[in-house]
Motif scaffolding. Structure first.
Motif, PDB file in Angstrom:
ATOM      1  N   LEU A  38     -10.123  -6.531  11.516  1.00 15.64           N
ATOM      2  CA  LEU A  38      -9.134  -5.923  10.749  1.00 15.64           C
ATOM      3  C   LEU A  38      -8.598  -7.166   9.518  1.00 15.64           C
ATOM      4  O   LEU A  38      -8.779  -8.231   9.876  1.00 15.64           O
ATOM      5  CB  LEU A  38      -8.075  -5.546  11.615  1.00 15.64           C
ATOM      6  CG  LEU A  38      -8.411  -4.421  12.654  1.00 15.64           C
ATOM      7  CD1 LEU A  38      -7.244  -4.254  13.261  1.00 15.64           C
ATOM      8  CD2 LEU A  38      -8.729  -3.066  12.026  1.00 15.64           C
ATOM      9  N   ASP A  87     -15.660   2.217   6.287  1.00 18.93           N
ATOM     10  CA  ASP A  87     -15.655   2.026   7.612  1.00 18.93           C
ATOM     11  C   ASP A  87     -14.864   3.148   8.168  1.00 18.93           C
ATOM     12  O   ASP A  87     -13.662   3.096   8.293  1.00 18.93           O
ATOM     13  CB  ASP A  87     -15.053   0.472   7.918  1.00 18.93           C
ATOM     14  CG  ASP A  87     -15.024   0.386   9.544  1.00 18.93           C
ATOM     15  OD1 ASP A  87     -15.621   1.171  10.382  1.00 18.93           O
ATOM     16  OD2 ASP A  87     -14.680  -0.814  10.021  1.00 18.93           O
ATOM     17  N   GLU A  90     -12.679   2.739  11.372  1.00 19.87           N
ATOM     18  CA  GLU A  90     -11.127   1.493  11.141  1.00 19.87           C
ATOM     19  C   GLU A  90      -9.970   2.267  11.774  1.00 19.87           C
ATOM     20  O   GLU A  90      -9.408   1.493  12.413  1.00 19.87           O
ATOM     21  CB  GLU A  90     -11.075   1.178   9.838  1.00 19.87           C
ATOM     22  CG  GLU A  90     -10.333   0.042   9.270  1.00 19.87           C
ATOM     23  CD  GLU A  90     -10.370  -0.380   8.136  1.00 19.87           C
ATOM     24  OE1 GLU A  90     -10.195  -1.451   7.732  1.00 19.87           O
ATOM     25  OE2 GLU A  90     -10.499   0.563   7.076  1.00 19.87           O
TER      26      GLU A  90
END
Length: 306
Positions: A38, A87, A90
C-alpha cells in the motif's frame, strides 16, 4: 523577519521544526504498509506530520490508484508519469489494513489518474464500500482529484456515501495556473458544490496552502468562494518546498497569522477550520469531521426549536 540561506532560499523559522518519533507504532505501520503493498500520501508527499500521525495518533492517509500521478503540480513531491496498471484488489487490502489498525477515521486519497475515463472514481467508491463493510464503526473521508470535472464520476464516488468529501483548492485563483497542473480553480469549486448537491448531508472540505505569493485579500476571497459553494470545513497550512525543483517558499506565516486566518474563516460560516504552519488537509481529520458533525447537529436542533 525571515532570513535567507546562502542559496537565496528563505530560512525555516523555529516553529517549523519537527520532533521525530520512530517508536513501535511508527515502525509497525511502515512495515504493514509495505507488506500490504500500500502507498500513503504521508510518505509520498513528504508530509511533515508523519511522525506525529504514525508514531502518536496511529493514523494514516492511504493513497490508492498507484504511486504515479499523471499531473506534475509544482508544489507536490509525488512522482509523475504514465501509470501502467490498475489494481482492482487494492480496496480490500486497504479495508483489511484499516481493520488491523483499528482506525476510527480513515482518509483515502489518490494520485490523479487522467488516463482513466472515470478518473479512478469506481476504485475510490469500492474502497469506501470495502472499508464500511469490514469496519462499520470507522468514518471514511475521501480526497479525490477533480476527476476531470465529469459529473458522472462525482456521482459514482458520492453514491458510495463517504462520511466526508474533501477536495483541495490548494491555492488562490491567480496562482492556480502556475501551481496546479491541469487543474482549474472553478472546476474544483464546482466539484465541491456538486458533491454537496448529490448528498446534502455529507460535509465537504477543502484545503489552502499559503506562502506562494498570495495576498491576504486573495486568501479571504478564496474563503468566500468556498463558502459560496457550500464548503463546510477548511484547512490552511504553510507551503513547504519539497525539493529545489519545486516552487520556492515566498513567505513563512507566523502561528499568530494562522490564528487570525482561522478566526476570519469561522466568521465566514465554516463549521470548522484548522489553521497552522504544519496543518495539512488530513491533519487531525477525525477531529474536523466530529466538530463539523456536532455543529451541524446543533444547527438542526435550533431550527427545530424555531
Amino acid at each position: 523577519m525571515s532570513t535567507t540561506t546562502k542559496d537565496g532560499y528563505l530560512r525555516k523559522p523555529e516553529w517549523l521544526k519537527i520532533k521525530l518519533n520512530t517508536n513501535e507504532n511508527y515502525t509497525g505501520l511502515k512495515k504493514m504498509m509495505r507488506e500490504k503493498n500500500l502507498h500513503t500520501v504521508c510518505e509520498e508527499a513528504k508530509c511533515p506530520n508523519i511522525h506525529e500521525c504514525w508514531g502518536i495518533r496511529r493514523t494514516a492517509t492511504f493513497m490508492i490508484l498507484g504511486d504515479v500521478c499523471t499531473r506534475a503540480c509544482r508544489f507536490c513531491a509525488i512522482k509523475t508519469g504514465l501509470p501502467t496498471e490498475l489494481d482492482l484488489a487494492e480496496p480490500e487490502r486497504v479495508a483489511d489494513s484499516v481493520q488491523l489498525m483499528n482506525l476510527k477515521h480513515a482518509v483515502i486519497t489518490a494520485v490523479a489518474r487522467d488516463d482513466l475515463k472515470d478518473g479512478g472514481a469506481e476504485v475510490f467508491a469500492e474502497t469506501v464500500r470495502a472499508i464500511k463493510r469490514k469496519n462499520p464503526f470507522t468514518t471514511v473521508e475521501v480526497l479525490p482529484s477533480d476527476m476531470g470535472g465529469i459529473y458522472e464520476n462525482i456521482q459514482t464516488l458520492m453514491a458510495a456515501r463517504p462520511d466526508i468529501l474533501n477536495h483541495n483548492i490548494e491555492t488562490v485563483e491567480r496562482l492556480t495556473p502556475r501551481v496546479r497542473a491541469r487543474a482549474k480553480y472553478h472546476r474544483s469549486l464546482e466539484l465541491l458544490q456538486r458533491s454537496k448537491e448529490l448528498q446534502p448531508d455529507i460535509p465537504t472540505k477543502s484545503s489552502l496552502m499559503i506562502g506562494l505569493g498570495e495576498t491576504k485579500e486573495e486568501i479571504i476571497q478564496t474563503m468566500d468562494d468556498l463558502r459560496a459553494h457550500d464548503v463546510d470545513i477548511m484547512t490552511i497550512g504553510q507551503y513547504l518546498q519539497p525539493s529545489k525543483k519545486h516552487l520556492p517558499v515566498l513567505k513563512y506565516y507566523t502561528p499568530q497569522e494562522f490564528g487570525e486566518l482561522r478566526e476570519i474563516a469561522m466568521t465566514k460560516g465554516f463549521k470548522h477550520c484548522e489553521a497552522g504552519p504544519l496543518v495539512r488537509s488530513s491533519y487531525h481529520a477525525d477531529e474536523q469531521v466530529n466538530a463539523a458533525s456536532k455543529q451541524r447537529q446543533a444547527q438542526g436542533e435550533k431550527q427545530q426549536q424555531a
